[in-house]
Design an enzyme around this catalytic site. Structure first.
Site, PDB file in Angstrom:
ATOM      1  CG  LEU A   4       1.784   2.058   2.003  1.00  0.00           C
ATOM      2  CD1 LEU A   4       2.875   2.082   0.933  1.00  0.00           C
ATOM      3  CD2 LEU A   4       1.684   0.658   2.622  1.00  0.00           C
ATOM      4  CD  GLU A  12      -0.089   8.014  -2.638  1.00  0.00           C
ATOM      5  OE1 GLU A  12      -0.756   8.170  -3.691  1.00  0.00           O
ATOM      6  OE2 GLU A  12       1.151   8.009  -2.599  1.00  0.00           O
ATOM      7  N   PRO A  13      -4.981   9.242  -0.505  1.00  0.00           N
ATOM      8  CG  PRO A  13      -5.343  11.545  -0.675  1.00  0.00           C
ATOM      9  CD  PRO A  13      -4.252  10.524  -0.650  1.00  0.00           C
ATOM     10  CB  SER A  15      -3.210   4.378  -3.122  1.00  0.00           C
ATOM     11  OG  SER A  15      -3.175   4.821  -4.438  1.00  0.00           O
ATOM     12  CB  ILE A  69       0.105   9.488   8.156  1.00  0.00           C
ATOM     13  CG1 ILE A  69      -0.074   9.340   6.632  1.00  0.00           C
ATOM     14  CG2 ILE A  69       1.481   9.020   8.615  1.00  0.00           C
ATOM     15  CD1 ILE A  69      -0.138   7.902   6.111  1.00  0.00           C
ATOM     16  CB  CYS A  85       7.079  -1.853   7.351  1.00  0.00           C
ATOM     17  SG  CYS A  85       8.583  -1.280   6.583  1.00  0.00           S
ATOM     18  NE  ARG A 125      -0.870  -6.167   7.087  1.00  0.00           N
ATOM     19  CZ  ARG A 125      -0.803  -6.414   5.771  1.00  0.00           C
ATOM     20  NH1 ARG A 125      -0.198  -7.505   5.324  1.00  0.00           N
ATOM     21  NH2 ARG A 125      -1.326  -5.569   4.913  1.00  0.00           N
ATOM     22  CD  GLU A 138      -0.239  -2.186  10.044  1.00  0.00           C
ATOM     23  OE1 GLU A 138       0.049  -2.972   9.129  1.00  0.00           O
ATOM     24  OE2 GLU A 138       0.549  -1.352  10.492  1.00  0.00           O
TER      25      GLU A 138
HETATM   26  P1  TGC Z   1       2.358  -8.391  -4.684  1.00  0.00           P
HETATM   27  O1  TGC Z   1       2.365  -8.046  -6.153  1.00  0.00           O
HETATM   28  O2  TGC Z   1       1.797  -9.694  -4.215  1.00  0.00           O
HETATM   29  O3  TGC Z   1       3.869  -8.249  -4.140  1.00  0.00           O
HETATM   30  C1  TGC Z   1       4.671  -7.114  -4.418  1.00  0.00           C
HETATM   31  C2  TGC Z   1       6.033  -7.358  -3.765  1.00  0.00           C
HETATM   32  O4  TGC Z   1       5.876  -7.382  -2.330  1.00  0.00           O
HETATM   33  C3  TGC Z   1       6.230  -8.674  -1.819  1.00  0.00           C
HETATM   34  N1  TGC Z   1       5.261  -8.975  -0.744  1.00  0.00           N
HETATM   35  C4  TGC Z   1       5.608  -8.982   0.538  1.00  0.00           C
HETATM   36  N2  TGC Z   1       6.798  -8.808   1.132  1.00  0.00           N
HETATM   37  C5  TGC Z   1       6.824  -8.876   2.461  1.00  0.00           C
HETATM   38  N3  TGC Z   1       5.718  -9.085   3.207  1.00  0.00           N
HETATM   39  C6  TGC Z   1       4.501  -9.245   2.650  1.00  0.00           C
HETATM   40  N4  TGC Z   1       3.419  -9.423   3.416  1.00  0.00           N
HETATM   41  C7  TGC Z   1       4.402  -9.205   1.247  1.00  0.00           C
HETATM   42  N5  TGC Z   1       3.379  -9.313   0.359  1.00  0.00           N
HETATM   43  C8  TGC Z   1       3.925  -9.168  -0.863  1.00  0.00           C
HETATM   44  C9  TGC Z   1       6.151  -9.613  -3.001  1.00  0.00           C
HETATM   45  O5  TGC Z   1       6.983 -10.733  -2.809  1.00  0.00           O
HETATM   46  C10 TGC Z   1       6.652  -8.708  -4.107  1.00  0.00           C
HETATM   47  O6  TGC Z   1       8.057  -8.555  -3.938  1.00  0.00           O
HETATM   48  P2  TGC Z   1       9.060  -8.307  -5.191  1.00  0.00           P
HETATM   49  O7  TGC Z   1      10.404  -8.158  -4.566  1.00  0.00           O
HETATM   50  O8  TGC Z   1       8.900  -9.547  -6.030  1.00  0.00           O
HETATM   51  O9  TGC Z   1       8.552  -7.088  -5.894  1.00  0.00           O
HETATM   52  O10 TGC Z   1       1.660  -7.256  -3.901  1.00  0.00           O
HETATM   53  P3  TGC Z   1       0.378  -6.412  -4.228  1.00  0.00           P
HETATM   54  O11 TGC Z   1       0.769  -5.021  -4.549  1.00  0.00           O
HETATM   55  O12 TGC Z   1      -0.522  -7.159  -5.188  1.00  0.00           O
HETATM   56  O13 TGC Z   1      -0.279  -6.397  -2.771  1.00  0.00           O
HETATM   57  C11 TGC Z   1      -1.152  -7.280  -2.362  1.00  0.00           C
HETATM   58  C12 TGC Z   1      -1.882  -6.796  -1.049  1.00  0.00           C
HETATM   59  C13 TGC Z   1      -3.296  -6.406  -1.383  1.00  0.00           C
HETATM   60  C14 TGC Z   1      -1.871  -8.004  -0.123  1.00  0.00           C
HETATM   61  C15 TGC Z   1      -1.163  -5.610  -0.369  1.00  0.00           C
HETATM   62  O14 TGC Z   1      -1.189  -4.496  -1.191  1.00  0.00           O
HETATM   63  C16 TGC Z   1      -1.753  -5.272   0.975  1.00  0.00           C
HETATM   64  O15 TGC Z   1      -1.403  -5.864   1.990  1.00  0.00           O
HETATM   65  N6  TGC Z   1      -2.690  -4.271   1.022  1.00  0.00           N
HETATM   66  C17 TGC Z   1      -3.179  -3.733   2.269  1.00  0.00           C
HETATM   67  C18 TGC Z   1      -2.583  -2.367   2.512  1.00  0.00           C
HETATM   68  C19 TGC Z   1      -2.269  -2.130   3.967  1.00  0.00           C
HETATM   69  O16 TGC Z   1      -2.264  -2.996   4.789  1.00  0.00           O
HETATM   70  N7  TGC Z   1      -1.931  -0.876   4.289  1.00  0.00           N
HETATM   71  C20 TGC Z   1      -1.519  -0.558   5.624  1.00  0.00           C
HETATM   72  C21 TGC Z   1      -0.963   0.842   5.696  1.00  0.00           C
HETATM   73  S1  TGC Z   1      -0.091   1.205   7.209  1.00  0.00           S
HETATM   74  C22 TGC Z   1      -1.246   1.231   8.407  1.00  0.00           C
HETATM   75  O17 TGC Z   1      -2.384   0.940   8.228  1.00  0.00           O
HETATM   76  C23 TGC Z   1      -0.760   1.625   9.766  1.00  0.00           C
HETATM   77  S2  TGC Z   1      -1.989   1.627  10.936  1.00  0.00           S
HETATM   78  C24 TGC Z   1      -1.263   2.147  12.348  1.00  0.00           C
HETATM   79  C25 TGC Z   1      -0.885   1.049  13.272  1.00  0.00           C
HETATM   80  O18 TGC Z   1      -0.318   0.026  12.850  1.00  0.00           O
HETATM   81  O19 TGC Z   1      -1.148   1.155  14.446  1.00  0.00           O
HETATM   82  P1  FAD Z   2     -10.370   1.102   0.808  1.00  0.00           P
HETATM   83  O1  FAD Z   2      -9.138   0.410   0.343  1.00  0.00           O
HETATM   84  O2  FAD Z   2     -10.978   2.139  -0.051  1.00  0.00           O
HETATM   85  O3  FAD Z   2     -11.468  -0.016   1.148  1.00  0.00           O
HETATM   86  C1  FAD Z   2     -12.841   0.290   1.388  1.00  0.00           C
HETATM   87  C2  FAD Z   2     -13.591  -1.049   1.517  1.00  0.00           C
HETATM   88  O4  FAD Z   2     -13.434  -1.808   0.298  1.00  0.00           O
HETATM   89  C3  FAD Z   2     -13.017  -1.934   2.647  1.00  0.00           C
HETATM   90  O5  FAD Z   2     -14.056  -2.658   3.242  1.00  0.00           O
HETATM   91  C4  FAD Z   2     -12.095  -2.881   1.883  1.00  0.00           C
HETATM   92  O6  FAD Z   2     -11.885  -4.115   2.553  1.00  0.00           O
HETATM   93  C5  FAD Z   2     -12.902  -3.077   0.595  1.00  0.00           C
HETATM   94  N1  FAD Z   2     -12.030  -3.528  -0.485  1.00  0.00           N
HETATM   95  C6  FAD Z   2     -11.009  -2.877  -1.099  1.00  0.00           C
HETATM   96  N2  FAD Z   2     -10.431  -3.654  -2.034  1.00  0.00           N
HETATM   97  C7  FAD Z   2     -11.092  -4.841  -2.003  1.00  0.00           C
HETATM   98  C8  FAD Z   2     -10.961  -6.060  -2.711  1.00  0.00           C
HETATM   99  N3  FAD Z   2     -10.017  -6.253  -3.659  1.00  0.00           N
HETATM  100  N4  FAD Z   2     -11.841  -7.056  -2.433  1.00  0.00           N
HETATM  101  C9  FAD Z   2     -12.796  -6.905  -1.461  1.00  0.00           C
HETATM  102  N5  FAD Z   2     -12.944  -5.782  -0.743  1.00  0.00           N
HETATM  103  C10 FAD Z   2     -12.123  -4.756  -1.013  1.00  0.00           C
HETATM  104  N6  FAD Z   2      -1.922   4.170   6.600  1.00  0.00           N
HETATM  105  C11 FAD Z   2      -0.578   4.425   6.563  1.00  0.00           C
HETATM  106  O7  FAD Z   2       0.071   4.341   5.513  1.00  0.00           O
HETATM  107  N7  FAD Z   2       0.087   4.800   7.720  1.00  0.00           N
HETATM  108  C12 FAD Z   2      -0.540   4.933   8.901  1.00  0.00           C
HETATM  109  O8  FAD Z   2       0.106   5.246   9.915  1.00  0.00           O
HETATM  110  C13 FAD Z   2      -1.948   4.678   8.957  1.00  0.00           C
HETATM  111  N8  FAD Z   2      -2.636   4.863  10.126  1.00  0.00           N
HETATM  112  C14 FAD Z   2      -4.011   4.749  10.128  1.00  0.00           C
HETATM  113  C15 FAD Z   2      -4.721   5.107  11.276  1.00  0.00           C
HETATM  114  C16 FAD Z   2      -6.109   5.052  11.280  1.00  0.00           C
HETATM  115  C17 FAD Z   2      -6.866   5.472  12.509  1.00  0.00           C
HETATM  116  C18 FAD Z   2      -6.812   4.563  10.138  1.00  0.00           C
HETATM  117  C19 FAD Z   2      -8.305   4.453  10.146  1.00  0.00           C
HETATM  118  C20 FAD Z   2      -6.110   4.229   8.998  1.00  0.00           C
HETATM  119  C21 FAD Z   2      -4.709   4.330   8.977  1.00  0.00           C
HETATM  120  N9  FAD Z   2      -3.981   4.060   7.804  1.00  0.00           N
HETATM  121  C22 FAD Z   2      -2.614   4.299   7.755  1.00  0.00           C
HETATM  122  C23 FAD Z   2      -4.681   3.739   6.567  1.00  0.00           C
HETATM  123  C24 FAD Z   2      -5.156   2.296   6.482  1.00  0.00           C
HETATM  124  O9  FAD Z   2      -4.097   1.421   6.263  1.00  0.00           O
HETATM  125  C25 FAD Z   2      -6.198   2.221   5.357  1.00  0.00           C
HETATM  126  O10 FAD Z   2      -7.361   2.880   5.844  1.00  0.00           O
HETATM  127  C26 FAD Z   2      -6.515   0.803   4.943  1.00  0.00           C
HETATM  128  O11 FAD Z   2      -5.401   0.218   4.305  1.00  0.00           O
HETATM  129  C27 FAD Z   2      -7.751   0.723   4.019  1.00  0.00           C
HETATM  130  O12 FAD Z   2      -7.692   1.672   3.007  1.00  0.00           O
HETATM  131  P2  FAD Z   2      -8.956   2.648   2.750  1.00  0.00           P
HETATM  132  O13 FAD Z   2      -9.370   3.239   4.045  1.00  0.00           O
HETATM  133  O14 FAD Z   2      -8.566   3.582   1.651  1.00  0.00           O
HETATM  134  O15 FAD Z   2     -10.120   1.705   2.277  1.00  0.00           O
END
Ligand code: TGC
Ligand code: FAD
Length: 392
Positions: free
Chosen positions: A139, A141-142, A144, A171, A246, A251, A371
């Site tokens: 999910l 990206e550099p 995003s 990832i 997902c 989370r 997450e």
């Molecule tokens: P928004 O415009 O509010 O919603 C877009 C669509 O998504 C739906 N939605 C959800 N659906 C299910 N669960 C949720 N928690 C949802 N939140 C929103 C919403 O209803 C809408 O659906 P539709 O059908 O109407 O289009 O969303 P947004 O783009 O403004 O996002 C808001 C925000 C900032 C909360 C979201 O982008 C976010 O959570 N950002 C954080 C990114 C993040 O957590 N990345 C994780 C990457 S994976 C990872 O880190 C793996 S680590 C490895 C490990 O787990 O060990």
């Molecule tokens: P940025 O989004 O650039 O954020 C930098 C700082 O700015 C943070 O403190 C953040 O909280 C703050 N910030 C950003 N926006 C706001 C706002 N609106 N208001 C206030 N503060 C803000 N991703 C995947 O897709 N799949 C994976 O399997 C996966 N595994 C990972 C494993 C590891 C070890 C790590 C470190 C990351 C992994 N990730 C994965 C990526 C992870 O989900 C992202 O690092 C995370 O979502 C934050 O993105 P970023 O690092 O680009 O930080």
């Protein structure tokens, strides 16, 4: 009226174990034994070398822990609480091990299970449940991270095929994966693609120089004109709801898992403090040390109660994503604080791999960020209680 019950157990002060059913207790003990016998004797070396042996996936697969909260297709069909307990015990070993299991079950298997075709489910889920095939989730990206909706990776049609281009970053499991679930922009919205990692144009170079989650493979995913057949797309979703659903699953597991890491740090600090003497007394006899230990113990019991509560809510079908954010937000920050405090109790010994504390502390820096960062969960909760969106 106070009772004459026995003195509370320092390792389970509120007797949270009594909240578990006999089956849940058995699961906890099985995973704890696996971590004690198989992981703890080796984890310092794996962390130092920056590896997590691939065969561990098959070993946890044999324990039924991969995609364990999913039904059918070789998955164990356990409850949400079962999944949480497993995450907690695995992360008491190392966050990298729990990450491997979370990514496999919640981020790679879950989207195939929830949004995939019958063919995709039959092809991938049984092999992934057994740990014979490893999955990853692309999910981020550099450019995003916190805002994945701004992704640039895109897929276009070429006849009935799809051609994907883009780069994913950070990832987990990337370089060891057999299959990647990759999210990309299309003319129909954000779609998920099931990408076998031997497809021409796909590569997954590891990211080096990590000081955190070293016992975990973290990679880039490069997709350079990757051609996929029409049936590679997940048919069940075409919006950010797909990947964000997902994230709810993963989370949730992290809310439990972080308490496992915190427990390992607290227990290490408690036993060290009772043995280490300075000024002719155990350091546990100093009020300042006792305060640190008490704060840790209270925070762990509180975090575990939250984890159990949201687990029962999830099993009852009443858990909203904002509830998951509450638990991820508070439990991970508490765990990181506990790890830092525990490190100080161990003094200089706390900086070595001989003790688990600084390894957990460094890992939890990633857990705090991935997450959804702590700031993003703050804003999700702020939105929930004020009705005002403050992300952008
Ligand atoms: P928004 O415009 O509010 O919603 C877009 C669509 O998504 C739906 N939605 C959800 N659906 C299910 N669960 C949720 N928690 C949802 N939140 C929103 C919403 O209803 C809408 O659906 P539709 O059908 O109407 O289009 O969303 P947004 O783009 O403004 O996002 C808001 C925000 C900032 C909360 C979201 O982008 C976010 O959570 N950002 C954080 C990114 C993040 O957590 N990345 C994780 C990457 S994976 C990872 O880190 C793996 S680590 C490895 C490990 O787990 O060990
Ligand atoms: P940025 O989004 O650039 O954020 C930098 C700082 O700015 C943070 O403190 C953040 O909280 C703050 N910030 C950003 N926006 C706001 C706002 N609106 N208001 C206030 N503060 C803000 N991703 C995947 O897709 N799949 C994976 O399997 C996966 N595994 C990972 C494993 C590891 C070890 C790590 C470190 C990351 C992994 N990730 C994965 C990526 C992870 O989900 C992202 O690092 C995370 O979502 C934050 O993105 P970023 O690092 O680009 O930080």
């Amino acid at each position: 009226m106070a009772t004459t019950a026995a003195r509370p157990d320092p390792r389970d002060f509120l007797d949270i174990a009594q909240l578990l059913t006999p089956e849940e207790t058995m699961l906890r003990d099985t995973v704890r034994k696996f971590v004690t016998d198989r992981v703890l004797p080796n984890i310092a070396e794996w962390f130092e070398q920056g590896i997590l042996p691939r065969e561990l996936a098959q070993e946890v697969g044999r324990l039924g822990l991969l995609g364990m909260h999913l039904e059918g297709y070789g998955c164990a069909g356990g409850s949400a609480v079962d999944y949480g307990i497993a995450c907690m015990e695995l992360e008491a070993g190392d966050s990298g091990l729990r990450s491997m299991v979370s990514v496999q079950g919640s981020l790679a298997m879950y989207p195939i299970w929830a949004f995939g075709s019958e063919e995709q489910k039959s092809e991938w889920l049984p092999a992934m449940a057994a740990g014979e095939a490893i999955g990853c989730f692309g999910l981020t990206e550099p450019d995003s991270g916190s805002d994945p909706a701004s992704m640039r990776t895109h897929a276009r049609r070429d006849g009935s095929d799809w051609i994907i281009n883009g780069t994913k970053m950070w990832i987990s499991n990337g370089s060891v994966a057999d299959v990647a679930v990759v999210w990309a922009r299309t003319d129909d919205g954000i779609r998920g693609f099931v990408v076998p990692t031997d497809t021409p144009g796909f590569s997954a170079p590891d990211i080096g120089g990590k000081l955190s989650l070293r016992a975990s493979h973290t990679s880039e995913l490069v997709l350079d004109d990757v051609r996929l057949p029409a049936e590679a797309v997940l048919p069940g979703v075409a919006s950010m709801r797909g990947p964000l659903s997902c994230l709810n699953e993963a989370r949730y597991g992290i809310a439990w898992g972080s308490m496992g890491a915190a427990r390992a740090c607290y227990e290490s600090a408690l036993s060290y403090a009772t043995e280490r003497e300075q000024f002719g007394r155990p350091i546990a006899s100093f009020q300042l040390t006792q305060r640190k230990l008490v704060e840790m113990m209270v925070a762990i019991n509180r975090g575990l109660l939250v984890a159990h509560h949201i687990g029962r809510m999830k099993d009852a079908g009443n858990l909203a994503p904002q509830h998951v954010s509450f638990a991820k937000f508070d439990n991970v920050r508490a765990a990181l604080h506990i790890a830092r405090e525990a490190r100080s109790v161990l003094g200089a010994n706390g900086i070595t791999l001989e003790y688990p504390v600084m390894r957990h502390m460094n890992n939890l820096e990633s857990v705090y960020t991935y997450e959804g960062t702590n700031e993003i969960h703050t804003l999700i909760l702020g939105h929930a209680i004020t009705g005002i969106q403050a992300f952008s």
